[in-house]
Design a protein around this motif. Structure first.
Motif, PDB file in Angstrom:
ATOM      1  N   GLY A   1       0.795  -1.217   0.000  1.00 13.67           N
ATOM      2  CA  GLY A   1       0.000   0.000   0.000  1.00 13.67           C
ATOM      3  C   GLY A   1       0.827   1.267   0.000  1.00 13.67           C
TER       4      GLY A   1
ATOM      5  N   VAL B 215      -0.027  -2.381 -13.768  1.00 15.28           N
ATOM      6  CA  VAL B 215       0.335  -1.160 -13.040  1.00 15.28           C
ATOM      7  C   VAL B 215      -0.563   0.019 -13.391  1.00 15.28           C
ATOM      8  CG1 VAL B 215       2.727  -1.886 -12.827  1.00 15.28           C
ATOM      9  CG2 VAL B 215       2.056  -0.332 -14.683  1.00 15.28           C
TER      10      VAL B 215
ATOM     11  N   SER C 267       4.287   3.762  -1.165  1.00 17.70           N
ATOM     12  CA  SER C 267       4.734   4.392  -2.412  1.00 17.70           C
ATOM     13  C   SER C 267       6.250   4.492  -2.457  1.00 17.70           C
ATOM     14  CB  SER C 267       4.145   5.805  -2.537  1.00 17.70           C
ATOM     15  OG  SER C 267       2.741   5.783  -2.568  1.00 17.70           O
TER      16      SER C 267
ATOM     17  N   MET D  76       5.430   5.115  -8.030  1.00 20.09           N
ATOM     18  CA  MET D  76       4.723   3.861  -7.778  1.00 20.09           C
ATOM     19  C   MET D  76       3.887   3.998  -6.516  1.00 20.09           C
ATOM     20  SD  MET D  76       7.744   1.123  -8.698  1.00 20.09           S
ATOM     21  CE  MET D  76       8.719   1.544  -7.264  1.00 20.09           C
ATOM     22  N   ASN D  77       2.599   3.902  -6.672  1.00 24.38           N
ATOM     23  CA  ASN D  77       1.669   3.999  -5.550  1.00 24.38           C
ATOM     24  C   ASN D  77       0.925   2.676  -5.366  1.00 24.38           C
ATOM     25  OD1 ASN D  77       2.338   6.749  -5.286  1.00 24.38           O
ATOM     26  ND2 ASN D  77       0.733   7.344  -6.735  1.00 24.38           N
ATOM     27  N   SER D  78       0.316   2.531  -4.214  1.00 25.28           N
ATOM     28  CA  SER D  78      -0.471   1.320  -3.909  1.00 25.28           C
ATOM     29  C   SER D  78       0.317   0.055  -4.231  1.00 25.28           C
ATOM     30  CB  SER D  78      -1.783   1.340  -4.706  1.00 25.28           C
ATOM     31  OG  SER D  78      -2.535   2.494  -4.424  1.00 25.28           O
ATOM     32  N   LEU D  79       1.533   0.015  -3.763  1.00 24.11           N
ATOM     33  CA  LEU D  79       2.413  -1.105  -4.072  1.00 24.11           C
ATOM     34  C   LEU D  79       1.909  -2.400  -3.459  1.00 24.11           C
ATOM     35  CD1 LEU D  79       5.765   0.791  -3.807  1.00 24.11           C
ATOM     36  CD2 LEU D  79       5.049  -0.566  -5.775  1.00 24.11           C
ATOM     37  N   LYS D  80       2.131  -3.478  -4.193  1.00 23.52           N
ATOM     38  CA  LYS D  80       1.703  -4.804  -3.782  1.00 23.52           C
ATOM     39  C   LYS D  80       2.928  -5.717  -3.643  1.00 23.52           C
ATOM     40  CE  LYS D  80      -2.425  -4.292  -6.697  1.00 23.52           C
ATOM     41  NZ  LYS D  80      -3.193  -4.889  -7.821  1.00 23.52           N
TER      42      LYS D  80
ATOM     43  N   GLY E 184      -3.096   2.792 -13.390  1.00 21.68           N
ATOM     44  CA  GLY E 184      -3.798   3.425 -12.292  1.00 21.68           C
ATOM     45  C   GLY E 184      -2.986   3.506 -11.017  1.00 21.68           C
ATOM     46  N   ARG E 185      -1.855   2.826 -10.978  1.00 20.83           N
ATOM     47  CA  ARG E 185      -1.013   2.844  -9.763  1.00 20.83           C
ATOM     48  C   ARG E 185       0.343   3.508 -10.004  1.00 20.83           C
ATOM     49  NH1 ARG E 185       0.728  -1.855  -7.509  1.00 20.83           N
ATOM     50  NH2 ARG E 185       0.790  -2.969  -9.509  1.00 20.83           N
ATOM     51  N   PHE E 186       0.917   3.300 -11.176  1.00 21.29           N
ATOM     52  CA  PHE E 186       2.241   3.831 -11.495  1.00 21.29           C
ATOM     53  C   PHE E 186       2.122   4.945 -12.524  1.00 21.29           C
ATOM     54  CE2 PHE E 186       4.877  -0.307 -10.661  1.00 21.29           C
ATOM     55  CZ  PHE E 186       4.297  -0.412  -9.399  1.00 21.29           C
TER      56      PHE E 186
ATOM     57  N   ASP F 127       4.753  -6.646  -6.720  1.00 18.98           N
ATOM     58  CA  ASP F 127       5.575  -5.643  -7.405  1.00 18.98           C
ATOM     59  C   ASP F 127       7.046  -5.781  -7.034  1.00 18.98           C
ATOM     60  OD1 ASP F 127       2.937  -3.284  -6.835  1.00 18.98           O
ATOM     61  OD2 ASP F 127       3.433  -4.288  -8.730  1.00 18.98           O
TER      62      ASP F 127
END
Length: 114
Positions: A14, A62, A16, A81-85, A64-66, A88
């Motif tokens: 979650g 990625v 960044s 990079m946001n909302s990392l899982k 919508g997230r990156f 990733d």
């Protein structure tokens, strides 16, 4: 061509990170740039690319997230990079392309784990 990537590290799910790649080339502004990644035991895959004109392309995983961006005045390309899982987690590589020439940076490790 020298590509120096930075910004990797350990982040919780979650979180960044922002990766940056500095390119030591005079023709940076007319070059296409990209970020790729390679997870352990897997093939290298495209994450995001940006053309010399600023057009971007993202891998579905990625979107919508990156966000990829470039600063031609500083010869840099970045990857926000946001909302990392956890999936990733990989070594992220900067890539430079111009005509039929191609070069890779040394990679920066991103680990997403709690």
């Amino acid at each position: 061509v020298q590509l120096q990537a930075s910004g990797g590290g350990l982040v919780q799910p979650g979180g960044s990170l922002r990766l940056s790649c500095a390119a030591s080339i005079s023709i940076f502004s007319i070059s296409d740039m990209g970020w790729y990644r390679q997870a352990p035991g897997k093939q290298r895959e495209m994450v995001a690319t940006i053309t010399s004109g600023g057009s971007t392309n993202y891998a579905d995983f990625v979107k919508g997230r990156f966000t990829i961006s470039r600063d031609n005045a500083k010869n840099t390309v970045s990857l926000q990079m946001n909302s990392l899982k956890p999936e990733d987690t990989a070594v992220y590589y900067c890539n430079w392309k111009w005509l039929n020439r191609n070069s890779w940076g040394q990679g920066t490790l991103v680990t997403v784990s709690s």
